[in-house]
Design a protein around this motif. Structure first.
Motif, short mmCIF file in Angstrom:
data_model
loop_
_atom_site.label_atom_id
_atom_site.label_comp_id
_atom_site.label_asym_id
_atom_site.label_seq_id
_atom_site.Cartn_x
_atom_site.Cartn_y
_atom_site.Cartn_z
N GLY A 182 0.79 -1.22 0.00
CA GLY A 182 0.00 0.00 0.00
C GLY A 182 0.82 1.26 0.00
O GLY A 182 0.27 2.37 0.03
N GLY A 183 2.14 1.12 -0.02
CA GLY A 183 3.00 2.29 -0.03
C GLY A 183 3.10 3.02 1.28
O GLY A 183 3.66 4.11 1.35
N VAL A 184 2.54 2.44 2.38
CA VAL A 184 2.55 3.10 3.69
C VAL A 184 3.75 2.61 4.49
O VAL A 184 3.81 1.43 4.87
N VAL A 185 4.70 3.51 4.76
CA VAL A 185 5.91 3.16 5.49
C VAL A 185 5.70 3.40 6.98
O VAL A 185 5.27 4.49 7.38
N PRO A 186 5.96 2.42 7.85
CA PRO A 186 5.82 2.63 9.29
C PRO A 186 6.65 3.81 9.76
O PRO A 186 7.77 4.04 9.27
N THR A 187 6.12 4.58 10.71
CA THR A 187 6.79 5.79 11.16
C THR A 187 8.15 5.51 11.80
O THR A 187 9.05 6.35 11.75
N GLU A 188 8.31 4.31 12.40
CA GLU A 188 9.58 4.02 13.06
C GLU A 188 10.69 3.63 12.08
O GLU A 188 11.85 3.48 12.48
N VAL A 189 10.35 3.41 10.81
CA VAL A 189 11.36 3.12 9.80
C VAL A 189 11.91 4.46 9.30
O VAL A 189 11.30 5.14 8.48
N ARG A 190 13.09 4.83 9.78
CA ARG A 190 13.68 6.12 9.47
C ARG A 190 14.46 6.08 8.15
O ARG A 190 15.03 5.06 7.80
N ASN A 191 14.48 7.21 7.48
CA ASN A 191 15.28 7.37 6.26
C ASN A 191 15.02 6.27 5.24
O ASN A 191 15.94 5.73 4.62
N PHE A 192 13.73 5.92 5.07
CA PHE A 192 13.39 4.84 4.15
C PHE A 192 13.74 5.21 2.71
O PHE A 192 13.45 6.32 2.24
N GLN A 193 14.39 4.29 2.04
CA GLN A 193 14.68 4.43 0.62
C GLN A 193 14.26 3.14 -0.08
O GLN A 193 14.62 2.05 0.35
N LYS A 194 13.51 3.29 -1.16
CA LYS A 194 13.05 2.12 -1.89
C LYS A 194 14.22 1.33 -2.45
O LYS A 194 14.28 0.10 -2.30
N ASP A 195 15.14 2.00 -3.12
CA ASP A 195 16.32 1.35 -3.69
C ASP A 195 17.54 1.68 -2.82
O ASP A 195 17.85 2.86 -2.61
N GLN A 196 18.19 0.66 -2.35
CA GLN A 196 19.28 0.88 -1.41
C GLN A 196 20.32 -0.23 -1.51
O GLN A 196 20.00 -1.39 -1.78
N ARG A 197 21.57 0.16 -1.30
CA ARG A 197 22.67 -0.81 -1.27
C ARG A 197 23.26 -0.86 0.13
O ARG A 197 23.43 0.16 0.79
N ILE A 198 23.59 -2.07 0.57
CA ILE A 198 24.32 -2.28 1.82
C ILE A 198 25.75 -2.64 1.47
O ILE A 198 26.00 -3.59 0.71
N GLY A 199 26.69 -1.92 2.01
CA GLY A 199 28.10 -2.26 1.90
C GLY A 199 28.67 -2.27 3.31
O GLY A 199 28.73 -1.23 3.96
#
Length: 343
Positions: A182-199
């Protein structure tokens, strides 16, 4: 930087009661099932069916192929009990894939290799995943999200002198796209980015006195890891996103159900030998996740308990297969295991 602490206690050995056919061409009729010669001398593959009952993704099925080579295959020497004199771990190559009822799928390949009589250890893996998961957060209610990505793991350890201690480095890279239903991001998820890399790079210190890496009968294993997620390592940000943060990892507890900046878990297992190949076991564990969403005192205490069995299918390699059944609050799950549940 985050921490994930797991304490594992090895106690004595295992149960089960079933008969098996012999697949050893040179064995006599009373010789129990063993694939060691086939796996090592004939470069055979050990097929591992993966029956998935993980509550996080639902029921599913997968298949893995394990190929063995190296120290055990190169030495025919055995001790007085018939076990290989060289107790160094074999080299292992693994290929596999899985699919579950909620549409989650994954494919992966990995290789573990040792040199110099187990003085150096290498582990490498690549994987691609399309996962349909739940995020719980502060509300404790599941928020559905999808995670599509590909990842890489590289690890190298060296023995410290002639001790049981190893030190080295680990590198993890994961390029992913995540979406909440639904595109609704929980408020506790900070700095949400749809596309992201972990290094992320890690410094690792291991202690390993186990007599076998697959299913030890004696010895201890402990690992201390300091992990740093940084843009300099190829990441998008200098932090770990919500889906990769530590969680309570116990049999019978849904993966990611209890998740926060820090997680601690402890599990003890008691095993009984019924025969040289058949064993039964009982286990129990506890843990909690804390740090950002809840303080240590506020975080839920999680407990689990279970039973299982193992069959030693390849004696010289020490490879066992079996099933564990585990229960925690409002959850029961069973797992098809290759070796120990502790990785």
């Amino acid at each position: 930087m985050h921490s994930h602490i797991t304490i594992s206690t090895w106690t004595a050995a295992v149960l089960a009661t079933i008969t098996a056919l012999s697949f050893d061409a040179c064995a006599d009729e009373k010789q129990p099932l063993s694939f060691t010669d086939f796996l090592i001398k004939h470069k055979g593959a050990l097929p591992v069916p993966v029956v998935i009952t993980e509550p996080a993704v639902g029921y599913g099925f997968g298949l893995g192929l394990l190929f063995f080579s190296g120290p055990i295959g190169e030495s025919g020497a055995t001790d007085s009990t018939g076990q290989p004199a060289n107790r160094g771990p074999p080299n292992v190559t693994a290929l596999g894939g899985l699919y579950t009822q909620n549409g989650t799928w994954a494919v992966a390949a990995a290789h573990f290799h040792t040199w110099g009589d187990d003085r150096f250890r290498y582990l490498g893996a690549v994987a691609k995943v399309d996962a349909h998961l739940d995020y719980f957060g502060l509300s404790g209610q599941p928020r559905a999200y999808t995670l599509l990505g590909a990842g890489l793991l590289q690890q190298f350890l060296a023995r410290i002198g002639n001790s049981r201690w190893y030190a080295g480095v680990r590198y993890v890279f994961f390029d992913a796209s995540s979406n909440f239903a639904g595109g609704v991001v929980p408020t506790e998820v900070r700095n949400f980015q749809k596309d992201q890399r972990i290094g992320a790079g890690s410094l690792i210190v291991d202690y390993d006195s186990r007599d076998n890496i697959f299913y030890p009968g004696s010895g201890s294993f402990a690992e201390l890891e300091s992990q740093f997620a940084r843009t300099g390592f190829g990441g998008t940000q200098n932090y770990i996103p919500f889906y990769a943060q530590p969680y309570v990892d116990l049999r019978g507890v849904q993966k990611g159900r209890y998740q926060d900046r820090n997680a601690i878990s402890i599990e003890a297992e008691l095993r009984w030998d019924l025969t040289p190949r058949w064993r039964v076991l009982g286990f129990t564990g506890a843990g909690k996740a804390y740090g950002r969403l809840e303080s240590f005192s506020q975080a839920h205490d999680v407990q689990s308990v279970g039973v299982g069995f193992r069959y030693l299918i390849a004696r010289k390699l020490g490879v066992s297969i079996g099933i564990d059944i585990a229960h925690s609050k409002d959850q029961t799950a069973f797992y098809v295991q290759v070796g120990s549940a502790w990785r």
